[in-house]
Motif scaffolding. Structure first.
Motif, short mmCIF file in Angstrom:
data_model
loop_
_atom_site.label_atom_id
_atom_site.label_comp_id
_atom_site.label_asym_id
_atom_site.label_seq_id
_atom_site.Cartn_x
_atom_site.Cartn_y
_atom_site.Cartn_z
N LEU A 58 0.82 -1.23 0.00
CA LEU A 58 0.00 0.00 0.00
C LEU A 58 0.84 1.27 0.00
O LEU A 58 0.41 2.33 0.45
CB LEU A 58 -0.99 0.01 1.17
CG LEU A 58 -2.12 -1.00 1.08
CD1 LEU A 58 -3.10 -0.85 2.25
CD2 LEU A 58 -2.89 -0.87 -0.23
N ARG A 59 2.05 1.15 -0.49
CA ARG A 59 2.88 2.35 -0.64
C ARG A 59 2.68 2.87 -2.06
O ARG A 59 2.90 2.14 -3.03
CB ARG A 59 4.36 2.03 -0.45
CG ARG A 59 4.74 1.80 0.99
CD ARG A 59 6.25 1.70 1.11
NE ARG A 59 6.61 1.23 2.42
CZ ARG A 59 6.76 2.04 3.48
NH1 ARG A 59 6.59 3.34 3.37
NH2 ARG A 59 7.09 1.53 4.65
N ALA A 60 2.28 4.13 -2.19
CA ALA A 60 2.07 4.71 -3.52
C ALA A 60 3.40 4.77 -4.26
O ALA A 60 4.42 5.11 -3.67
CB ALA A 60 1.49 6.11 -3.38
N PRO A 61 3.40 4.42 -5.54
CA PRO A 61 4.65 4.51 -6.29
C PRO A 61 5.02 5.96 -6.58
O PRO A 61 4.21 6.86 -6.39
CB PRO A 61 4.34 3.76 -7.58
CG PRO A 61 2.86 3.89 -7.74
CD PRO A 61 2.28 3.96 -6.35
N ALA A 62 6.24 6.16 -7.09
CA ALA A 62 6.71 7.51 -7.42
C ALA A 62 5.76 8.18 -8.39
O ALA A 62 5.27 7.55 -9.32
CB ALA A 62 8.11 7.41 -8.04
N LYS A 63 5.52 9.50 -8.18
CA LYS A 63 4.67 10.24 -9.12
C LYS A 63 5.49 10.64 -10.34
O LYS A 63 6.72 10.50 -10.34
CB LYS A 63 4.04 11.46 -8.44
CG LYS A 63 5.05 12.35 -7.72
CD LYS A 63 4.38 13.45 -6.93
CE LYS A 63 4.24 13.22 -5.44
NZ LYS A 63 5.41 12.85 -4.65
N ASN A 64 4.82 11.12 -11.38
CA ASN A 64 5.50 11.49 -12.63
C ASN A 64 5.51 12.99 -12.82
O ASN A 64 4.47 13.64 -12.68
CB ASN A 64 4.78 10.85 -13.82
CG ASN A 64 4.96 9.35 -13.83
OD1 ASN A 64 6.08 8.86 -13.95
ND2 ASN A 64 3.87 8.61 -13.68
N ILE A 65 6.68 13.54 -13.14
CA ILE A 65 6.79 14.99 -13.35
C ILE A 65 7.51 15.22 -14.68
O ILE A 65 8.55 14.62 -14.94
CB ILE A 65 7.60 15.64 -12.21
CG1 ILE A 65 6.82 15.46 -10.90
CG2 ILE A 65 7.89 17.11 -12.48
CD1 ILE A 65 7.61 15.77 -9.66
N ILE A 66 6.93 16.09 -15.50
CA ILE A 66 7.58 16.41 -16.78
C ILE A 66 8.33 17.73 -16.60
O ILE A 66 7.76 18.69 -16.10
CB ILE A 66 6.52 16.58 -17.91
CG1 ILE A 66 5.57 15.38 -17.95
CG2 ILE A 66 7.20 16.86 -19.24
CD1 ILE A 66 6.06 14.17 -18.65
N LEU A 67 9.58 17.76 -16.99
CA LEU A 67 10.39 18.99 -16.81
C LEU A 67 9.89 20.09 -17.71
O LEU A 67 9.57 19.83 -18.87
CB LEU A 67 11.84 18.69 -17.18
CG LEU A 67 12.82 18.38 -16.08
CD1 LEU A 67 14.23 18.48 -16.62
CD2 LEU A 67 12.67 19.29 -14.87
#
Ligand code: LLP
Length: 844
Positions: A835-844
């Protein structure tokens, strides 16, 4: 002094006219120094593979063989009559119903002989060259105790200096095919794969040559396989015995059998690189002998089969092992490694030394079962350390092995002469173990004269003209640190890198259409960006179709490919309703659900029979993979398609992922091309994705020029066919990095651990495939590495590892760790495990 030099060239070296110019200049140099030259060559590249496949019943190889030899004849402007006669001979050889091992050897030798005829004819125009038939002097040993197949298909010859041969060969230059020999009754035998090296060594010994030069496409013998470990170092000098240990343990440069005749005749062997003729290469001779404890090489042999026999009867029982070995002997199986306890014997059979098929294994099991409980374990690998007084290095080896304690190490053996030590593990663990051992055992500096430059350094020298490749994240490190300070863990993507990669693909002149396999990364902005660059989309689920149309517009549907596998019927119906081109990869669908596809255009995914890729889970062809239509069903399928007016727009094959060898796509286009006559409506070949990437700056990536040439050559013969590709990794992998913060550090004995705020829930590739990603401490980018540590996540799994034994600077809580090349199959394979949320996604 003897005045012969034997030079040996492999199949790639004799397959081009530029390469022949180089061979001629090497011959000229030796002639000028007063030597006579015997040139040994292999078959044109690709021929022996095709002949082997032909022997397995894959008749499509015949058209590949035809094309290949005619291509070569055209390249060298050779009269087609020579090729036609050779092909007639091949037809006669293959016409027999039940082919015996000698006939098999005759068919396998055909590649060498046809190459020989074409090359001799070509060279005669510019140089006085004489053809020499090695089967006059290379006669299989009559004392060979192995099974008949091994005696014939991997024959050994007895050779010593033959003065009368010296007298017979009075000219300055001779040329002979490698690999081929005869038995004492005059039947064909061959010397096994890689046997041309052995031919060269045999002839050097018969002629008592001054030296043998083996010219190849690598720099020499390395301390490990450079493809699995770019830090592998070139070994400049080796004693024969060390080289034999290295070759026998899987150092692929030389066939182990070629060393003994040289050692007995005291003939030095120089291994040289055709592409870099002035590099030192590796020299084998009696002149170099180690004096202090040292590991020279860590090698891996795959396709090792283990046989384990469990029985309490062996305890205190005289002759138990003798009886057991007699069974192996009677089946002609040679045993490689062995480990025994009071109730168990486990031993390994090496494929290179044995012709192992399921039938022999079945016979072996049946007979061994009378002695105890038998287990046969296939797909193992043997990782071997080769060196001198290895036991004295136990203090360095033990900590590495203990980190593998949770993996199965089936056998550990040490040779009594203390020159090698071997660990047998599951195939997918072997490269990891090899790298970890290399890191601690092979010197990194120049204190030991025998170690030359690393593979990576040699590559960098080669690329000297090109500017150093600095990854985008190096220059963006300040920005990334700011992002990570409040958003860790997160993936960050650089769209410019995606543009660069797409531009590279768009420079392939032979490719008519590029699709992006959006399973690699389906982030909406990434999809949009790739779409804006003019790339179409390949999807595998209704959800991917929905995502693509939502991001790129409804109109993209006409360019979407849908390539499902074992999906429910309704998904095919819905895709067709939306006007999306469906790829069918199972005969079942065409028979049971034919009505869905009647009057429709479809693609057919074929199984080209041979999978490739960075790990066995990502090889998507061959009998062990669930994908594609097998070759033996194609005739019937062609009839079924006609019957229901199913219009086959094109043929598709995708053989795996992370492939760096361009020959993979040659096999694919040749195979799909050979199937085209069955599907006359087809105008497209989709040759899949799978294009590998450079993981390290020093790695050799896929050779784009060679890749394009393969496709151009194909198109020149099939001008009406369009070529499509559908890569995923190649487009997005380099664009993404995973940023995570250090939570805690730990020491357990010698083993350091750096814990991060995310792990396999964000990036499962290291745990699932043993995948290697470059890892850097972004907060300390300019600091020197001080220690090695395992980089781990916070999940409740021992497999929650992102990197093993990484060199790190002093690392503290709160530092930002960057895991590179994670733009493909990182976020898209993440989960909520624990139940650990995975890394979020960020666009530079
Ligand atoms: N086409 C088909 C039909 C495929 O199945 C795949 C990938 C591709 C194209 C794109 O392959 P690529 O160019 O990305 O190698 N999760 C694994 C890779 C699995 C690939 C599955 N199929 C990994 O992380 O390495």
């Amino acid at each position: 002094m003897n005045n012969w030099i034997v030079i040996k060239f492999g199949g790639t070296s004799v397959s081009g006219s530029d390469q022949w110019q180089q061979i001629l200049s090497i011959i000229d140099k030796h002639h000028k120094s007063g030597y006579k030259v015997m040139l040994v060559h292999s078959a044109f590249s690709g021929l022996t593979n095709a002949l082997e496949l032909l022997l397995t019943g894959d008749e499509k190889q015949m058209s590949f063989i035809h094309n290949r030899v005619f291509d070569m004849a055209n390249l060298f402007s050779i009269n087609h009559e020579i090729v036609n006669q050779a092909l007639n001979k091949l037809n006669t050889l293959t016409a027999h119903k039940n082919i015996n091992p000698h006939q098999e050897a005759g068919i396998l030798s055909w590649g060498e002989w046809v190459t020989h005829e074409i090359c001799v004819e070509y060279l005669k125009r510019s140089i006085n060259i004489n053809s020499f038939d090695p089967t006059q002097v290379l006669i299989a040993s009559t004392t060979d105790k192995r099974n008949k197949r091994s005696q014939v298909l991997s024959a050994k010859c007895d050779v010593t200096h033959n003065q009368s041969l010296n007298e017979q060969l009075s000219q300055n230059l001779y040329m002979m095919p490698g690999f081929v020999a005869k038995d004492s009754d005059g039947n064909s035998v061959v010397l096994g794969r890689g046997g041309s090296d052995t031919s060269a060594a045999y002839i050097a010994s018969l002629l008592n040559a001054h030296k043998l030069e083996i010219w190849t496409d690598v720099h020499g013998i390395f301390s490990a396989n450079p493809r699995a470990n770019p830090n592998a170092r070139l070994l400049l000098h080796l004693a024969y015995q060390e080289a034999r240990e290295i070759a026998a343990s899987g150092g692929a440069v030389l066939h182990p059998r070629c060393i003994l005749p040289l050692e007995q005749g005291n003939i030095p062997l120089h291994i040289k690189n055709t592409q870099s003729p002035n590099s030192p290469g590796t020299v084998l001779s009696h002149d170099y002998q180690a004096t202090k404890p040292m590991v020279y090489a860590i090698n891996t042999r795959h396709q090792v089969t283990l046989v384990s026999l469990e029985s309490i009867n062996m305890w205190h029982q005289a002759g138990f092992l003798g009886d057991m070995f007699n069974i192996f002997k009677s089946l002609g199986l040679s045993v490689d490694l062995i480990s025994t306890s009071q109730t168990n014997v486990t031993l390994s059979l090496d494929k290179a030394d044995n012709s192992i098929d399921d039938e022999i294994l079945q016979q072996l099991s049946t007979r061994l079962k009378q002695m105890g409980t038998v287990e046969v374990i296939k797909n193992c690998s043997a990782v071997t350390l080769v060196g001198y007084r290895i036991r004295a290095m136990a203090d360095k080896i033990a900590p590495v092995i203990s980190t593998f304690a949770d993996q199965r190490i089936y056998i550990t053996t040490q040779s009594s002469n203390d020159l090698n030590q071997t660990f047998v593990v599951d195939e997918d663990q072997a490269d990891k173990l090899g790298r970890a051992l290399h890191e601690v055992l092979i010197p990194k500096d120049d204190t030991v004269a025998n170690f030359g430059p690393s593979w990576q350094q040699l590559q960098q020298q080669k690329d000297k003209q090109a500017p150093p490749i600095i990854p985008w994240w190096h220059t963006a490190s300040d920005k990334l640190l700011t992002i990570a300070s409040n958003q860790s863990p997160c993936y960050v993507y650089d769209l410019e890198t995606i543009t660069t990669q797409v531009n590279k693909l768009q420079s392939l002149t032979a490719v008519d259409k590029i699709h992006y396999a959006c399973k690699a990364n389906s982030h909406p902005e990434i999809l949009q960006h790739i779409h804006d660059l003019g790339v179409s989309m390949e999807t595998v689920s209704p959800q991917e179709i929905e995502r693509v149309t939502a991001c790129c517009g409804e109109s993209t549907k006409e360019n979407i490919l849908f390539t499902p596998n074992f999906a429910p019927k309704q998904e095919y119906i819905d895709a067709i309703d939306q006007g999306i081109l469906v790829t069918i990869d199972n005969p079942y669908i065409l028979y049971q659900w034919a009505e869905i596809f009647a009057d429709q255009e479809v693609m057919l995914r074929l199984d080209p029979g041979h999978g490739s890729g960075h790990h066995r889970y990502v090889r998507t062809a061959g009998e062990q993979s669930k994908f594609g239509i097998p070759a033996n069903e194609l005739d019937a399928i062609s009839v079924q398609c006609k019957k229901h007016n199913i219009k086959v727009k094109g043929l598709h094959a995708h053989s795996g992922s992370g492939i760096l060898d361009h020959e993979n796509w040659k096999r694919i286009v040749d195979y799909l091309g050979s199937c085209l006559p069955l599907f006359p409506t087809a105008t497209v070949l989709n040759i899949g994705g799978g294009l590998g990437i450079k993981e390290n700056p020093g790695d050799t990536g896929l050779d784009f020029e060679a890749f394009n040439k393969i496709l151009e050559d194909f198109k020149s013969q099939h001008p009406n066919i369009n070529i499509w590709i559908e890569p995923g990794r190649f487009i997005v992998a380099h664009s993404g990095v995973l940023l995570a913060k250090v939570t805690q550090t730990k020491w357990k004995g010698q083993q350091g651990y750096i814990g991060l705020d995310t792990g396999m829930n964000s990036l499962i590739r290291p745990a699932l495939y043993g995948a290697w990603h470059n890892i850097a401490n972004l907060s300390k980018l300019s600091k020197r590495a001080e220690y090695t540590a395992n980089i781990v996540g916070p999940m409740c799994e021992t497999g929650d590892i992102l990197g093993i034994d990484r060199k790190m600077p002093k690392t503290e809580e709160g530092d930002v760790i960057l895991i590179a090349n994670t733009g493909a199959y990182g976020s898209s394979m993440s989960s909520n495990y624990n139940l650990r949320a995975p890394a979020k996604n960020i666009i530079l």
